[in-house]
Design a protein around this motif. Structure first.
Motif, mmCIF file in Angstrom:
data_model
loop_
_atom_site.group_PDB
_atom_site.id
_atom_site.type_symbol
_atom_site.label_atom_id
_atom_site.label_comp_id
_atom_site.label_asym_id
_atom_site.label_seq_id
_atom_site.Cartn_x
_atom_site.Cartn_y
_atom_site.Cartn_z
ATOM 1 N N MET A 1 -103.721 -76.090 -17.871
ATOM 2 C CA MET A 1 -103.763 -76.805 -16.633
ATOM 3 C C MET A 1 -104.959 -75.989 -15.643
ATOM 4 N N LEU A 2 -105.272 -75.059 -16.022
ATOM 5 C CA LEU A 2 -106.180 -74.484 -15.220
ATOM 6 C C LEU A 2 -107.654 -74.879 -15.720
ATOM 7 N N GLU A 3 -107.862 -75.263 -16.809
ATOM 8 C CA GLU A 3 -109.147 -75.873 -17.220
ATOM 9 C C GLU A 3 -109.421 -77.325 -16.579
ATOM 10 N N LEU A 4 -108.250 -78.058 -16.463
ATOM 11 C CA LEU A 4 -108.437 -79.419 -15.643
ATOM 12 C C LEU A 4 -108.794 -78.807 -14.320
ATOM 13 N N MET A 5 -108.326 -77.989 -13.518
ATOM 14 C CA MET A 5 -108.610 -77.661 -12.111
ATOM 15 C C MET A 5 -110.167 -77.044 -12.136
ATOM 16 N N ILE A 6 -110.533 -76.191 -13.185
ATOM 17 C CA ILE A 6 -111.629 -75.949 -13.098
ATOM 18 C C ILE A 6 -112.818 -77.086 -13.494
ATOM 19 N N ALA A 7 -112.472 -77.802 -14.323
ATOM 20 C CA ALA A 7 -113.185 -79.158 -14.787
ATOM 21 C C ALA A 7 -113.593 -80.054 -13.367
ATOM 22 N N GLY A 52 -106.477 -83.537 -29.133
ATOM 23 C CA GLY A 52 -105.890 -82.125 -29.911
ATOM 24 C C GLY A 52 -106.855 -80.848 -29.674
ATOM 25 N N ALA A 53 -107.905 -80.967 -29.010
ATOM 26 C CA ALA A 53 -108.742 -79.935 -28.896
ATOM 27 C C ALA A 53 -108.396 -78.682 -28.008
ATOM 28 N N GLY A 54 -107.398 -79.175 -26.967
ATOM 29 C CA GLY A 54 -106.672 -78.206 -26.152
ATOM 30 C C GLY A 54 -105.637 -77.210 -26.959
ATOM 31 N N ALA A 55 -104.869 -77.797 -27.946
ATOM 32 C CA ALA A 55 -104.004 -77.165 -28.391
ATOM 33 C C ALA A 55 -104.698 -76.206 -29.642
ATOM 34 N N SER A 56 -105.837 -76.557 -30.010
ATOM 35 C CA SER A 56 -106.359 -75.846 -31.316
ATOM 36 C C SER A 56 -107.098 -74.411 -30.737
ATOM 37 N N TRP A 64 -113.139 -76.535 -21.908
ATOM 38 C CA TRP A 64 -113.855 -76.023 -20.560
ATOM 39 C C TRP A 64 -115.190 -76.638 -20.396
ATOM 40 N N SER A 65 -116.108 -76.612 -21.502
ATOM 41 C CA SER A 65 -117.598 -76.995 -21.626
ATOM 42 C C SER A 65 -117.925 -78.383 -21.375
ATOM 43 N N VAL A 66 -117.474 -79.128 -22.344
ATOM 44 C CA VAL A 66 -117.655 -80.399 -22.447
ATOM 45 C C VAL A 66 -117.596 -81.182 -21.048
ATOM 46 N N PRO A 67 -116.358 -81.379 -20.457
ATOM 47 C CA PRO A 67 -116.249 -81.960 -18.984
ATOM 48 C C PRO A 67 -117.358 -81.589 -18.084
ATOM 49 N N VAL A 68 -117.690 -80.308 -17.922
ATOM 50 C CA VAL A 68 -118.576 -79.866 -16.884
ATOM 51 C C VAL A 68 -120.012 -80.164 -17.174
ATOM 52 N N ILE A 69 -120.191 -80.619 -18.551
ATOM 53 C CA ILE A 69 -121.558 -81.180 -19.013
ATOM 54 C C ILE A 69 -121.547 -82.602 -18.841
#
Length: 100
Positions: A1-7, A52-56, A64-69
């Motif tokens: 969930m942290l990556e959602l808030m950061i994104a 499934g990228a978040g579980a791997s 972390w990186s793709v949404p920010v780009i």
């Protein structure tokens, strides 16, 4: 969930930076580019989570990186595509009104 808030925070901030850097920002609202950036970033995050990228462990860095780009890229594309079209349409409508 942290990556959602950061994104969400990063894509919104990047959208505001792109809005501030655009010289034609008076032609559209303040929330257009940050909203487009946020929507694109969160859509990328959702797609990555369902794929499934978040579980791997090997691919968790993608969430972390793709949404920010993707978010700022969508905002820049919107600024380059939508603003000239809207400016031309607004100018044509203004000319039509002034001719009456």
């Amino acid at each position: 969930m942290l990556e959602l808030m950061i994104a969400a925070a990063a894509t919104t901030a990047a959208g505001f930076i792109i809005w501030g850097a655009d010289r034609r920002r008076k032609r559209y609202g303040i929330l257009l580019l940050p909203g487009i950036s946020l929507a694109a970033g969160l859509l990328a995050w959702i797609i990555l989570q369902f794929s499934g990228a978040g579980a791997s462990i090997d691919y968790s860095w993608l969430t972390w990186s793709v949404p920010v780009i993707a978010g700022p890229a969508a905002a820049v594309a919107a600024a380059l595509i939508l603003v000239p079209r809207r400016t031309a349409r607004d100018n044509a409508e203004l000319d039509r009104i002034l001719k009456l």
